[in-house]
Scaffold this active site. Structure first.
Site, PDB file in Angstrom:
ATOM      1  N   ARG A 169       0.837  -1.268  -0.078  1.00 12.70           N
ATOM      2  CA  ARG A 169       0.081  -0.140  -0.005  1.00 12.70           C
ATOM      3  C   ARG A 169       0.813   1.230  -0.086  1.00 12.70           C
ATOM      4  O   ARG A 169       0.813   2.197  -0.723  1.00 12.70           O
ATOM      5  CB  ARG A 169      -0.905  -0.055   1.306  1.00 12.70           C
ATOM      6  CG  ARG A 169      -1.876   0.974   1.188  1.00 12.70           C
ATOM      7  CD  ARG A 169      -3.176   0.775   2.039  1.00 12.70           C
ATOM      8  NE  ARG A 169      -3.918   1.847   2.715  1.00 12.70           N
ATOM      9  CZ  ARG A 169      -4.941   2.290   1.743  1.00 12.70           C
ATOM     10  NH1 ARG A 169      -5.192   2.057   0.671  1.00 12.70           N
ATOM     11  NH2 ARG A 169      -5.520   3.344   2.207  1.00 12.70           N
ATOM     12  N   HIS A 179       0.519   4.149  -2.990  1.00 14.40           N
ATOM     13  CA  HIS A 179       0.313   5.368  -2.593  1.00 14.40           C
ATOM     14  C   HIS A 179       1.631   6.215  -3.161  1.00 14.40           C
ATOM     15  O   HIS A 179       1.341   7.446  -3.537  1.00 14.40           O
ATOM     16  CB  HIS A 179       0.146   5.642  -0.970  1.00 14.40           C
ATOM     17  CG  HIS A 179      -1.281   5.195  -0.588  1.00 14.40           C
ATOM     18  ND1 HIS A 179      -1.983   5.833   0.022  1.00 14.40           N
ATOM     19  CD2 HIS A 179      -2.133   4.372  -1.317  1.00 14.40           C
ATOM     20  CE1 HIS A 179      -3.256   5.041   0.308  1.00 14.40           C
ATOM     21  NE2 HIS A 179      -3.401   4.249  -0.622  1.00 14.40           N
ATOM     22  N   ASN A 193      -4.752   7.786   4.762  1.00 12.76           N
ATOM     23  CA  ASN A 193      -3.518   7.598   5.135  1.00 12.76           C
ATOM     24  C   ASN A 193      -3.407   6.538   6.355  1.00 12.76           C
ATOM     25  O   ASN A 193      -2.501   6.252   6.703  1.00 12.76           O
ATOM     26  CB  ASN A 193      -2.676   8.645   5.744  1.00 12.76           C
ATOM     27  CG  ASN A 193      -3.576   9.363   6.703  1.00 12.76           C
ATOM     28  OD1 ASN A 193      -4.542   8.759   7.370  1.00 12.76           O
ATOM     29  ND2 ASN A 193      -3.160  10.605   7.430  1.00 12.76           N
ATOM     30  N   HIS A 235      -5.400  -6.794  -3.113  1.00 16.88           N
ATOM     31  CA  HIS A 235      -6.102  -6.816  -2.031  1.00 16.88           C
ATOM     32  C   HIS A 235      -6.526  -8.404  -1.598  1.00 16.88           C
ATOM     33  O   HIS A 235      -7.142  -8.624  -0.675  1.00 16.88           O
ATOM     34  CB  HIS A 235      -7.732  -6.304  -2.121  1.00 16.88           C
ATOM     35  CG  HIS A 235      -7.581  -4.712  -2.436  1.00 16.88           C
ATOM     36  ND1 HIS A 235      -8.339  -3.858  -2.854  1.00 16.88           N
ATOM     37  CD2 HIS A 235      -6.692  -3.846  -2.127  1.00 16.88           C
ATOM     38  CE1 HIS A 235      -8.155  -2.674  -2.541  1.00 16.88           C
ATOM     39  NE2 HIS A 235      -7.090  -2.362  -2.160  1.00 16.88           N
TER      40      HIS A 235
HETATM   41  C1  HEM Z   1      -8.943   1.566  -7.153  1.00 24.51           C
HETATM   42  C2  HEM Z   1      -7.882   1.420  -6.495  1.00 24.51           C
HETATM   43  C3  HEM Z   1      -7.915   1.175  -5.112  1.00 24.51           C
HETATM   44  C4  HEM Z   1      -8.712   1.614  -3.960  1.00 24.51           C
HETATM   45  C5  HEM Z   1     -10.010   2.376  -4.178  1.00 24.51           C
HETATM   46  C6  HEM Z   1      -8.157   1.000  -2.813  1.00 24.51           C
HETATM   47  C7  HEM Z   1      -8.691   1.310  -1.631  1.00 24.51           C
HETATM   48  C8  HEM Z   1      -8.116   0.551  -0.557  1.00 24.51           C
HETATM   49  C9  HEM Z   1      -8.685   0.816   0.882  1.00 24.51           C
HETATM   50  C10 HEM Z   1      -9.939   1.837   1.040  1.00 24.51           C
HETATM   51  C11 HEM Z   1      -8.110   0.244   1.719  1.00 24.51           C
HETATM   52  C12 HEM Z   1      -8.340  -0.050   3.201  1.00 24.51           C
HETATM   53  C13 HEM Z   1      -7.421   1.182   3.763  1.00 24.51           C
HETATM   54  C14 HEM Z   1      -7.788   1.293   5.202  1.00 24.51           C
HETATM   55  O1  HEM Z   1      -8.772   0.707   5.943  1.00 24.51           O
HETATM   56  O2  HEM Z   1      -7.296   2.197   6.162  1.00 24.51           O
HETATM   57  C15 HEM Z   1      -7.033  -0.513   0.926  1.00 24.51           C
HETATM   58  C16 HEM Z   1      -6.285  -1.312   1.665  1.00 24.51           C
HETATM   59  C17 HEM Z   1      -4.988  -1.860   0.872  1.00 24.51           C
HETATM   60  N1  HEM Z   1      -4.684  -1.661  -0.612  1.00 24.51           N
HETATM   61 FE1  HEM Z   1      -5.925  -0.842  -1.955  1.00 24.51          FE
HETATM   62  N2  HEM Z   1      -6.845   0.346  -3.308  1.00 24.51           N
HETATM   63  C18 HEM Z   1      -6.704   0.356  -4.504  1.00 24.51           C
HETATM   64  C19 HEM Z   1      -5.770  -0.117  -5.207  1.00 24.51           C
HETATM   65  C20 HEM Z   1      -4.684  -0.718  -4.544  1.00 24.51           C
HETATM   66  C21 HEM Z   1      -3.390  -1.133  -5.330  1.00 24.51           C
HETATM   67  C22 HEM Z   1      -3.359  -1.088  -6.794  1.00 24.51           C
HETATM   68  C23 HEM Z   1      -2.636  -1.826  -4.536  1.00 24.51           C
HETATM   69  C24 HEM Z   1      -1.454  -2.518  -4.660  1.00 24.51           C
HETATM   70  C25 HEM Z   1      -1.089  -3.231  -5.664  1.00 24.51           C
HETATM   71  C26 HEM Z   1      -3.495  -1.890  -3.179  1.00 24.51           C
HETATM   72  C27 HEM Z   1      -3.001  -2.573  -2.033  1.00 24.51           C
HETATM   73  C28 HEM Z   1      -3.804  -2.468  -0.792  1.00 24.51           C
HETATM   74  C29 HEM Z   1      -3.156  -3.249   0.328  1.00 24.51           C
HETATM   75  C30 HEM Z   1      -2.132  -4.268   0.661  1.00 24.51           C
HETATM   76  C31 HEM Z   1      -4.307  -2.930   1.351  1.00 24.51           C
HETATM   77  C32 HEM Z   1      -3.998  -3.276   3.030  1.00 24.51           C
HETATM   78  C33 HEM Z   1      -3.005  -2.289   3.704  1.00 24.51           C
HETATM   79  C34 HEM Z   1      -2.967  -2.936   5.073  1.00 24.51           C
HETATM   80  O3  HEM Z   1      -3.352  -4.077   5.484  1.00 24.51           O
HETATM   81  O4  HEM Z   1      -2.193  -2.159   5.755  1.00 24.51           O
HETATM   82  N3  HEM Z   1      -4.538  -1.226  -3.237  1.00 24.51           N
HETATM   83  N4  HEM Z   1      -7.127  -0.198  -0.502  1.00 24.51           N
HETATM   84  C1  LIG Z   2      -4.024  11.399   8.761  1.00 22.24           C
HETATM   85  O1  LIG Z   2      -4.175  12.468   8.271  1.00 22.24           O
HETATM   86  C2  LIG Z   2      -5.041  13.388   8.913  1.00 22.24           C
HETATM   87  C3  LIG Z   2      -5.114  14.811   8.413  1.00 22.24           C
HETATM   88  O2  LIG Z   2      -6.110  14.605   7.350  1.00 22.24           O
HETATM   89  C4  LIG Z   2      -4.022  13.449  10.164  1.00 22.24           C
HETATM   90  O3  LIG Z   2      -4.723  14.355  11.270  1.00 22.24           O
HETATM   91  C5  LIG Z   2      -3.761  12.077  10.973  1.00 22.24           C
HETATM   92  O4  LIG Z   2      -2.997  12.345  12.134  1.00 22.24           O
HETATM   93  C6  LIG Z   2      -3.190  11.222   9.811  1.00 22.24           C
HETATM   94  N1  LIG Z   2      -3.061  10.133  10.349  1.00 22.24           N
HETATM   95  C7  LIG Z   2      -1.882   9.159  10.498  1.00 22.24           C
HETATM   96  C8  LIG Z   2      -1.933   7.956  10.820  1.00 22.24           C
HETATM   97  O5  LIG Z   2      -0.829   9.768  10.032  1.00 22.24           O
END
Ligand code: HEM
Ligand SMILES: *[C@@H]1O[C@H](CO)[C@@H](O)[C@H](O)[C@H]1NC(C)=O
Ligand SMILES: *[C@@H]1O[C@H](CO)[C@@H](O)[C@H](O)[C@H]1NC(C)=O
Length: 326
Positions: free
Chosen positions: A62, A66, A94, A190
């Site tokens: 992730r 990003h 983030n 995912h």
């Molecule tokens: C349309 C594109 C994408 C959207 C809308 C999206 C959205 C999200 C969201 C909403 C989460 C959960 C974040 C949270 O709860 O804080 C997530 C997690 C994650 N995303 Fe995506 N994502 C996208 C593309 C990708 C791509 C391209 C990758 C990598 C190749 C990726 C890898 C991951 C991984 C590994 C997690 C889990 C992170 C963790 O467990 O720490 N995502 N994503």
């Molecule tokens: C994520 O961003 C917000 C501001 O949009 C900030 O207040 C927060 O501390 C950030 N969280 C982390 C885990 O860095």
């Protein structure tokens, strides 16, 4: 004859006007002579971290995604905010970006071995590659030679969100030179990691004002996730994006979304949309194909808008821009 000479002159002019930055392009093994231990130092550190916590792979994937989607793969995500600058890492989406300390540890080791040589952008790229293979993904060679960026700004963060449609997401990918097929295979990322309830809770009840849950989600999964998300009031719990093989970088995500078991709206839509459903079912039935394509797409992701040659800098500390030299 005149035309031929004109072409020759044109080629000469083109050649002379090539900026020096093209001399040092990304290539596999960029550090072979300048820091021969670079890739093994990264590999060992990631492996050690993985033994302690295998969720490191999801975090790095992730982070890399990003970083590359905002100003290209230039480690802009690693910069800390200061009094005058709200950095990329403090922009809203983030929450799950973590493992900044692992990158710091690797940087410290690399600075000791080869000062001011290996970029933070390459550390993130290599560490992600190593973590992917530790989690069961295919190991791939990845070009290095990225330079670190000089700008990191929260206001520039513009990523697709969990409720973006397939076509909106596709636009975000194509703006960075990635195709629809690249997007389908990369969303296969995912297959590991977690999401907070706040990103999908709207699907569990009164979806789009219908009075009922999202009908594209399996009813049993709705019940399970309601339990997870309601377990502790006033908190935002997490659940696995791939509810079956949650720690394996395999093709099971594609099988899950075909069974209406996608957690995020974008995941479920990927299986339903006519432009992506065919590829989803191919990956669902062929793990080897997914592994190959994922590796290829990761290399492509890592090449987005990279800084090469003498552009940018090699940061000494991944969280801080180098001080301007006197
Ligand atoms: C349309 C594109 C994408 C959207 C809308 C999206 C959205 C999200 C969201 C909403 C989460 C959960 C974040 C949270 O709860 O804080 C997530 C997690 C994650 N995303 Fe995506 N994502 C996208 C593309 C990708 C791509 C391209 C990758 C990598 C190749 C990726 C890898 C991951 C991984 C590994 C997690 C889990 C992170 C963790 O467990 O720490 N995502 N994503
Ligand atoms: C994520 O961003 C917000 C501001 O949009 C900030 O207040 C927060 O501390 C950030 N969280 C982390 C885990 O860095
Ligand atoms: C979980 O994944 C395995 C393959 O890894 C598969 O055989 C099984 O049917 C899956 N189970 C569910 C409930 O989806």
């Amino acid at each position: 004859m005149v035309k031929y000479i004109q072409v020759k002159i044109l080629l000469l002019v083109l050649f002379i006007s090539l900026p020096p930055t093209t001399l040092a392009k990304l290539r596999v093994g960029f550090y072979t002579s300048s820091c021969p231990q670079a890739e093994s130092i990264v590999q060992q550190a990631v492996q050690q971290r993985f033994v302690a916590d295998q969720s490191v792979t999801a975090a790095l994937l992730r982070m890399h995604f990003h970083d590359c989607f905002v100003r290209g793969c230039d480690a802009s995500i690693l910069i800390d905010s200061t009094a005058n600058n709200q950095a990329e890492k403090d922009a809203p989406p983030n929450l799950t970006v973590r493992e900044y300390t692992l990158i710091d540890q690797i940087k410290t080791m690399l600075e000791a071995a080869c000062p001011e040589t290996v970029s933070c952008a390459d550390i993130v790229t290599l560490a992600t590659r190593d973590a992917v293979s530790l989690s069961g993904g295919q190991r791939y060679n990845v070009p290095t030679g990225r330079r670190d960026g000089l700008v990191s700004s929260a206001s520039e963060v513009n990523l697709p969100g969990p409720t973006s449609t397939v076509s909106q997401s596709q636009q975000a990918f194509s703006a960075r030179g990635l195709t629809l097929n690249d997007m389908v295979v990369l969303l296969g990322g995912h297959t590991i990691g977690v999401t907070h309830c706040s990103f999908f809770q709207h699907r569990l009840s009164n979806f789009q004002g219908s009075g009922s849950p999202d009908t594209s989600m399996d009813e049993e999964l709705v019940t399970t996730l309601k339990g997870t998300c309601g377990s502790v009031p006033n908190t935002d719990p997490t659940t696995f994006l791939d509810q079956n093989t949650s720690f394996a970088l395999d093709n099971e995500y594609f099988n899950q979304i075909m069974k209406k078991r996608g957690v995020l709206q974008i995941d479920q839509e990927l299986a339903l949309h006519t432009s992506s459903s065919k590829l989803v079912s191919r990956f669902a039935s062929n793990n080897a194909l997914f592994g190959q394509r994922f590796a290829k797409a990761m290399v492509k992701l890592g090449n987005i808008q990279v800084l090469e040659g003498n552009l940018g800098e090699i940061r000494k500390n991944c969280r801080i821009f180098n001080a301007p030299s006197q």
